[in-house]
Structure formats: C-alpha cells, structure tokens
Design a protein around this motif. Structure first.
Motif, mmCIF file in Angstrom:
data_model
loop_
_atom_site.group_PDB
_atom_site.id
_atom_site.type_symbol
_atom_site.label_atom_id
_atom_site.label_comp_id
_atom_site.label_asym_id
_atom_site.label_seq_id
_atom_site.Cartn_x
_atom_site.Cartn_y
_atom_site.Cartn_z
ATOM 1 N N ARG A 373 33.707 36.128 41.661
ATOM 2 C CA ARG A 373 34.697 37.066 42.205
ATOM 3 C C ARG A 373 35.801 36.288 42.919
ATOM 4 O O ARG A 373 36.980 36.615 42.802
ATOM 5 N N ASP A 374 35.410 35.263 43.625
ATOM 6 C CA ASP A 374 36.389 34.416 44.299
ATOM 7 C C ASP A 374 37.312 33.780 43.250
ATOM 8 O O ASP A 374 38.529 33.747 43.408
ATOM 9 N N TYR A 376 37.901 34.845 40.203
ATOM 10 C CA TYR A 376 38.709 35.895 39.575
ATOM 11 C C TYR A 376 39.919 36.226 40.456
ATOM 12 O O TYR A 376 41.045 36.356 39.975
ATOM 13 N N ALA A 377 39.676 36.352 41.758
ATOM 14 C CA ALA A 377 40.769 36.675 42.681
ATOM 15 C C ALA A 377 41.813 35.563 42.657
ATOM 16 O O ALA A 377 43.021 35.821 42.589
ATOM 17 N N PHE A 382 45.399 36.506 44.209
ATOM 18 C CA PHE A 382 45.219 37.139 45.519
ATOM 19 C C PHE A 382 44.044 36.573 46.307
ATOM 20 O O PHE A 382 43.354 35.716 45.840
ATOM 21 N N GLU B 275 45.658 44.613 45.449
ATOM 22 C CA GLU B 275 45.930 43.331 46.099
ATOM 23 C C GLU B 275 47.386 43.250 46.545
ATOM 24 O O GLU B 275 47.691 42.684 47.594
ATOM 25 N N LYS B 279 48.405 42.683 50.400
ATOM 26 C CA LYS B 279 49.293 41.587 50.811
ATOM 27 C C LYS B 279 50.496 42.123 51.570
ATOM 28 O O LYS B 279 50.873 41.605 52.620
ATOM 29 N N LEU B 288 44.676 36.657 50.064
ATOM 30 C CA LEU B 288 44.364 37.654 51.078
ATOM 31 C C LEU B 288 43.573 37.008 52.215
ATOM 32 O O LEU B 288 42.626 36.267 51.978
ATOM 33 N N ARG B 294 38.995 40.992 50.154
ATOM 34 C CA ARG B 294 39.332 40.278 48.920
ATOM 35 C C ARG B 294 38.168 40.351 47.924
ATOM 36 O O ARG B 294 38.355 40.621 46.751
ATOM 37 N N ILE B 297 37.890 43.919 46.552
ATOM 38 C CA ILE B 297 38.937 44.207 45.560
ATOM 39 C C ILE B 297 38.603 43.514 44.236
ATOM 40 O O ILE B 297 38.710 44.113 43.164
ATOM 41 N N ALA B 298 38.165 42.262 44.329
ATOM 42 C CA ALA B 298 37.814 41.545 43.096
ATOM 43 C C ALA B 298 36.680 42.268 42.384
ATOM 44 O O ALA B 298 36.711 42.448 41.164
#
Ligand code: FAD
Lengths: 382, 409
Positions: A373-374, A376-377, A382, B275, B279, B288, B294, B297-298
């Motif tokens: 997930r990290d 992907y973000a 973001f 996102e 932001k 973020l 974060r 959202i992911a």
C-alpha cells in the motif's frame, strides 16, 4: 488486456489441477515435514514438473523454453497453491528464470536457461537482510578487486537457499545502505569458497536459509545486469515474483474457502446445518466477494505481464495491487478457515493449519500488504 | 459484418462530431437528464446530446433496433462505452426505464407491450418509477399487500407503496401487486404497469437526511388499470421482480465504479480524488503527512481498482445477451460499501470544511459533498440492503441452507 483465461490457459489450468491433486496433495507436504526431508521438496515430483515443461513456461524458445507467457505460469502457480506444493518452482522458475531473462547477457542466458528448463540447476535469490522486506536496504558489499569482486555480508529468508546450485546475490557496489543507486546483482555458485548456508525451518515447512558471505571472490562476468544500477531491473523481477506469489495465494485461499463451504454444508449443531446460521453465512458471503476481487487483481496483473504495451510503472502498480489485496484476503480466509471449523481446525491432522502457516509466510514474502500500500501510494504520487 | 476496428473508428468519429463540448465535462447533479413528459434540460446541450444519442439507439446500445435500441453486440457495446469514457462524455439519459424496466420487458413483455414502451424509454419520453416497497414490506418484499382485483377488462388497485423514488416526477410506474391471497406469498404476486396520471393516485414526498426529497409515499385508491398492462403471467410476477432486482443491483454497483473512477481524477476539482483533497486541505505537497490516512486511502484505491477489474471481468465472462445473475448481489454490495467508504474518507481528509450544511464559509462543492456523504448512506439500503445481498450470495451463489425456509410463511 483481457481478464478471462484463454482456452489454452484454461486447458493448462485443468491439467495442472489434476496433476497437483493426484501427485502432490497436502499430504506430500505433511510427509516432507514429518520426515524432516533434507531437500524439503519431492525430487520425483520436481522431475515430473520438469517433464511437463513447467520450468520453461515463461522462457523464450530461443533458450529452450516454451514461451507460454506469465498467464500460463500463473495458472500453474494457482494450482500448486491449492495443494501447497513445495517445489523449486518459485525460486528457480518464477524468480531466477525471470531475473536471467531480464538481466543476463546473451552468453549467460545461453549457458543457464537451457539447464534451468531441463531441471539441471536450482537457483535462489539472496536479497533480504532485514526481517521485513526492504529490497533497497542492502549492506552486503561487493568490493572491486583486480580480478573481479569480493562479496561480504549476510542474507536472511533466502527461499530454497540450502538446495540451490547457483545464487543470485544482491550486493552494494557503491552508495549508502538505503540508496537505490549502487546496487548490483551477482551470480555465484552456492559452493563457492566463503559462502556459508544455514537452512532455516520455517513454519510453512518450505525451504529457506540464512547466508553468510565472507570475502567470496567472483570474476567480472559474475555480474548480472548493470553495475551500480541493478535496482530497477531487480524491482521488475520482484514484481513478476510478487504477481506469481499472488497467483499461488489465490489457489491456496480458494482451497481453504472450499473446505469452509463443505464444512458449513455438512456439520450439524442445534439440530441444523451450521451453514444455516446467518452469522456464518454473511462472513462466507463476504469472503466470497473478496476472493472474487482477488481473482480479478491476479488476472489483471498476469495479463499485464504478457502485454508488451504495459510500462514498468504500470506493472509495478498492478503488482502492488495484487500483492496487497491477496495478502490481506489470505490473512482473512486463513483465519476464518480455522474458526469456522471449530476444534477440528486446530488439529494438526486437519489440513487447514498448513494453509494458515503458508499464509503468513506468503503474506510477508516480497512485501506484505502495508509495504505494497505504501508503494502503491508512492507510485501514485501521494 | 463491420470489423470491430472499423466500428471503433466510426464511433470515435461520430462522437467527435456529435458530442457537444459541454457534455464532455464531469456531470453536475442539476444537469442529469431523466427524460419524461416534463423533462427538464438545465443545459440546452443536454437536449441535443440526448436527441443525437437516442437517434442512434445508443441510450440503450444493446437493445434490438426494432424497438429503437442500438442493436450492438457485447464487444461493440464495450467499445462504445470505452469511447464515451475516452472523451469523458456524460450519460445522455439516466432512467429506471433503461436500467431496470427495459431489460425485463424485453425478456418477459409481449410484443404489444414492447412496441408501446421500449422506444419511449430509448428516447427518454416516459419516465418510470418503481413500486416495490411498502410500509410493512421492505426486505421481506414478497409479503407485499397492495391489492389488484380483476373486474372485467381492468384491475382495480388499492394500497400504498413507500420510498418510491421520483414518484412525484414519474409518468408511469412498474408495480408489484398481490393478485392471490390464498397461496404462499411468492406465488400470488403480479407485475403490472400503469400511468401515474390515472385517477386515484396520490404521492407525498419524504425528506431525506441529506435534505432533498427524491422519494415519496404513493397511495392507490381504486385505480383502474387495463388488464392488458399485466406483464408475464398472472401470479408469476415474483420471477420478473427478482430479475429486475438483478438489473437494479448491477446498476447500483456502478456507484462503486464511479467512486473509483472519479478517484482516478479527470476534473480539476479539489475534491475529485481523495489524495488530491487530502493534500489540498492539509497543505501537503508530495507525500501525505498523515501515514494512517495515507494507508487508508491506498487501501480504498486498491479495493476500487480490484473492484473495477471484477466488474469488467463479469461483463467479459457473461454470455452474449445473458445479462446479470446472482453475482450482481456481490457487485452491488461491494460497490455500495466502497462508495460509502469513499465519502467517509473524504470527510476525514478535508476536516471541518466537509461538514458545512449551508450558507457562508463553504464553497458549493463542499456543501454538495456533505449532502452526497449523507446520500451515500442509502446505497446499502436501496435495491435491497447489504444484509439482504449477503443472504442472496449465501443462498444462490454459495448454496448454503436457506435460513428463512423455516420462518413462518
Ligand atoms: C434512497 C432510497 C431510494 C429507494 N427507492 C425505492 C424505489 O424507488 N422503489 C421502491 O420500491 N423502494 C425503494 N427504496 C426502498 C428500499 O428498497 C428498502 O428501503 C429496502 O429494501 C429495505 O427495506 P426497509 O426499509 O423496510 O428495511 P427493513 O427490511 O425493515 O430492514 C431493517 C434492517 O433489518 C435488516 N434485515 C431485514 N431482513 C433481514 C434478513 N433476512 N437478514 C438480515 N438482516 C435483515 C436490514 O438489512 C436492515 O438493516 C428506496 C430506499 C432508499 C433508501
């Protein structure tokens, strides 16, 4: 890109399913575990898999392979996941063959791939140094010498490390521990001087090893891919591996879910089938929905791998979607697998325990849900 | 036959020429076109766009041409929707006729009923509403009591419906009525169509928590309906009713898709993506700063992507012309829960600016967001609650024993 299997893939899947259920049901893994087998996999079975051509599935014909694509390898992995087949398919075929295909020089490919396809060589990727997957945190050093490199450092959680003939070692040739830049890959013999390997018995009864490298000398041509700039290629190989593992997890979670459903339709309490209790029905319906999403994520990722138009960034995203989602859902399904079978689920005699053990290892392998997930973000800015 | 490639090129060229520029922007609530006798077009381009699309039958792309539909096969329809998405084209017409009644009328209606109603649905001339729920019959829909008695060549209808969306704006209603009281509840229901302008019908709007009043109480007092308006056979309406629900659920699952889609961006609005909103309102630039948000959202976005793949796979797997099946309950449930999750995350992302009700201090977009968040709560109630969808999956997809078979009939 399509999300349904082609006719060929469906045929392959059916035959792989038949093969695994007949030749390698969960009882085979149980036997390997109980007998503390030296190699940790069934050699005869591996020979048969080689004969079926599984090792050459995603290898180009020019190097002795069958060019069936990752979609093909994916359905085979899914079926091996169903019965928890322990074999070098992941270390050698999914990971090493991809690494060689993606990174090696033509000479290296000519030398290694035909032997790999023929089952003559086993490989292991020596990557992780931390207890959680962090592929660019590398402190194993490869120092330039006048005749090549000298490698020193330690690795952990090396899949099939104790049976491999060849090792692909991720080492630092420049930069600081956390830099992506300065990482290079080397190919060396497992029995080279200075390599020491300790088998680790993992909870899933598959094979892993810890490794020490002390001033292991290798020649210039041991370098696999670019000097100092090995990370992007490594990441690409890891993405293929993550998608393959997700396919395997998909098979495993379906096996657990089928076992749950069968039990709900067979076990009676309070004078009725336990499957008539809504508290269990809704959880089953939710698991079913999540597994459907998992199937789609895996299919999308596999067909992405076979789609020449996809960029590496797009593949990376598909890989992280698949690995994050599958890790999460396999966690859920393996837990429910125990819970919904009651006391039976806790017994070693019943197979579901093997699946929860495999689940936790597979979840962590090459990055757990949080890692992906990290990632992907980050990929999405973001 | 025309190749798919040619079809794609022709479609692209036609859209280029015929889709007005203002129809290539994100839809705004007030400009949604519902059609009907009193159709409103807040934007004149909407009218033009509807006429052009209806002429080609592309408001209902896969329906047969003999009833005014587009006559496209599955592959062509997928191409058309991709081409529409490519230019960010708005839906030319939204209606219960398209998403619910039309498909079942094509399957169960007689020739005369199809000729009468389908072309008007395609062209957006008649607006339909759904008369299913009653005050004592919600999830247990089959217990419904609105009565229809045959009197010569017409039925006399008495009773009341509730939560009837847009009953006060609709021209016609498709309605479930009880035509036999002496048999088990599922076996005495019929499916009937009638004009909302008929004598004896009254509606009373009900206000939602979001402030708007899209649905009504609907009362029938000796309403006379021609007997020929009965669809399918007498007392066999439950089969049609369930089939329609599958179409409705597939439609509602699209909310989840839309949630994912709007989250893939496309507009410049500050709340277009989670996102982006986070932001903007938190003053973060690259990454973020709140790691928990974060991660959530992911997680939401990964689920949305996997859900979009699943919707697409279900279309690819379905046979030509077969339409939805029980998996529509899975898509409906998942899509609705996703949409609700998106709004909750949005509120979390933007903080107190997402909690305005009216007046100064908030942009229109922020105020609309508050209302949409509240409206999203209905997603897991309308079209059958989430719990009911899970029951359907358990029973129809997984084959688990029916918990209600023991319940009193
Ligand atoms: C915005 C909106 C628009 C709507 N539009 C229309 C429309 O146009 N036409 C129309 O006919 N209807 C419409 N409905 C009505 C909708 O279909 C019903 O509200 C819905 O089916 C639930 O029925 P109910 O409200 O009576 O709730 P109930 O059935 O009383 O449910 C109450 C709670 O009990 C749970 N429950 C009930 N039975 C079970 C069970 N067997 N197992 C587990 N849990 C159960 C439900 O899930 C829910 O949580 C609309 C509803 C909304 C919110």
């Amino acid at each position: 890109m399509t999300l349904v299997l082609s006719e060929d893939q469906q045929l392959l899947k059916d035959s792989a399913k038949g093969f695994c259920q007949q030749n390698s049901p969960v009882s085979v893994l149980r036997r390997l575990r109980d007998s503390k087998d030296e190699t940790g996999f069934d050699q005869d079975l591996w020979k048969q898999m080689i004969e079926l051509g599984w090792a050459g599935m995603a290898v180009p014909e020019a190097y002795g392979g069958f060019d069936f694509g990752f979609g093909g390898l994916g359905v085979v992995l899914e079926e091996t996941g169903r019965t928890l087949v322990s074999s070098p398919l992941i270390s050698t075929v999914l990971i090493a063959a991809t690494a060689i295909r993606e990174l090696a020089s033509d000479a290296q490919k000519q030398e290694l791939l035909p032997k790999l396809v023929a089952g003559e060589l086993l490989f292991a990727l020596a990557l992780d140094e931390q207890t959680t997957h962090s592929p660019h945190k590398i402190s194993t050093m490869a120092k330039k010498t006048d005749r090549g490199y000298s490698i020193s450092g330690a690795k952990t959680f090396v899949l099939d490390g104790h049976v491999a003939d060849k090792l692909i070692v991720v080492a630092r040739t420049s930069g600081e521990r956390d830099d992506e830049k300065g990482i290079s890959l080397f190919l060396l013999d497992a029995d080279a001087e200075g390599v020491s390997i300790t088998r680790t018995l993992m909870v899933d009864s598959r094979n892993s090893a810890n490794m020490q490298f002390s001033q292991v000398r290798v020649s210039e041509d041991a370098l696999l891919g670019e000097l100092d700039n090995g990370f992007p290629g490594l990441d690409k190989v890891l993405d293929v591996a993550r998608i393959g593992i997700a396919a395997e997890m998909l098979g495993s979670m379906q096996a657990v879910f089928e076992s749950i459903l069968a039990y709900l339709k067979q076990r009676e309490q309070f004078g009725v089938l336990i499957g008539s209790f809504q508290g269990l029905q809704h959880r089953a319906a939710e698991m079913y929905s999540e597994i459907e999403l998992c199937k789609s994520a895996v299919r999308a990722a596999l067909s992405g791998l076979d789609d020449a138009d996809k960029t590496q960034a797009e593949i990376a995203e598909l890989a992280s979607i698949a690995k994050a989602k599958l890790s999460e859902v396999f966690f859920l399904v393996s837990n429910e697998g125990i819970q919904m079978h009651g006391g039976v689920g806790m017994t070693d005699e019943f197979d579901v325990g093997f699946f929860i053990k495999r689940a936790r290892v597979a979840q962590q392998f090459l990055g757990d849900a949080v890692f992906h997930r990290d990632r992907y973000a980050t990929l999405n800015g973001f | 036959m025309q190749s798919l490639k040619d079809f794609q090129e022709d479609t692209r060229a036609w859209l280029e020429e015929n889709c007005p520029q203002s129809m290539r922007t994100a839809m705004v609530q007030e400009e949604i076109v519902w059609g009907g006798r009193n159709a409103e077009f807040a934007n004149p381009d909407s009218k033009l766009w509807l006429q052009r699309m209806a002429e080609k039958g592309w408001t209902c792309p896969t329906w047969p041409t003999e009833y005014g539909g587009g006559g496209l096969d599955k592959e062509q329809a997928i191409i058309l929707s991709e081409e529409l998405a490519r230019i960010n084209a708005r839906s030319a017409l939204s209606s219960f006729g398209i998403s619910m009644l039309g498909p079942v009328l094509l399957e169960y209606g007689n020739q005369q009923q199809k000729m009468e109603h389908i072309p008007k649905i395609v062209r957006g001339e008649i607006r339909w509403c759904q008369g299913y729920s009653e005050p004592s019959s919600g999830s247990d829909l089959a217990s419904l009591g609105t009565k229809a008695e045959l009197q010569g060549d017409y039925y006399l209808i008495n009773g009341s419906k509730v939560w009837t969306s847009y009953a006060d704006k609709a021209d016609w209603i498709f309605c479930l009525v009880r035509t036999d009281n002496e048999v088990p509840k599922h076996s005495g229901i019929s499916f009937i169509l009638f004009d909302m302008a008929s004598e004896g019908i009254s509606t009373k709007p009900i206000q939602l928590i979001s402030g708007s009043s899209p649905f009504c109480e609907t009362f029938f007092d000796d309403v006379k309906v021609p007997a020929s308006n009965l669809v399918g056979r007498l007392n066999e309406g439950w089969t049609i009713a369930k089939r329609l629900l599958q179409h409705e659920r597939t439609m509602i699952s699209g909310f989840g898709l839309a949630a994912g889609q709007s989250d893939r961006g496309g507009t410049t609005s500050t709340v277009a993506s989670l996102e982006g909103a986070a932001k903007h309102y938190r003053g973060d630039s690259a990454k973020l700063s709140d790691p928990v948000l974060r991660d959530q959202i992911a997680r939401f976005k990964i689920d949305s992507e996997a859900f979009a793949f699943t919707s697409r796979r279900s279309v690819e797997e379905s046979k030509q012309g077969q339409g939805p099946n029980a998996t529509s309950s899975m898509l409906k449930n998942y899509g609705c829960e996703l949409n609700k999750r998106r709004y909750e995350l949005m509120l979390q992302a933007i903080g107190s600016q997402g909690l305005g009700w009216e007046g100064e201090g908030f942009s229109d977009e922020e105020l609309q967001l508050t209302r949409e968040w509240l409206r999203s709560k209905a997603n897991s109630i309308e079209g059958g609650t989430s719990e009911v969808q899970l029951n359907v999956i358990a029973k129809r997809v997984l084959g688990l024993p029916d918990i209600l078979s023991l319940a009193k009939k």
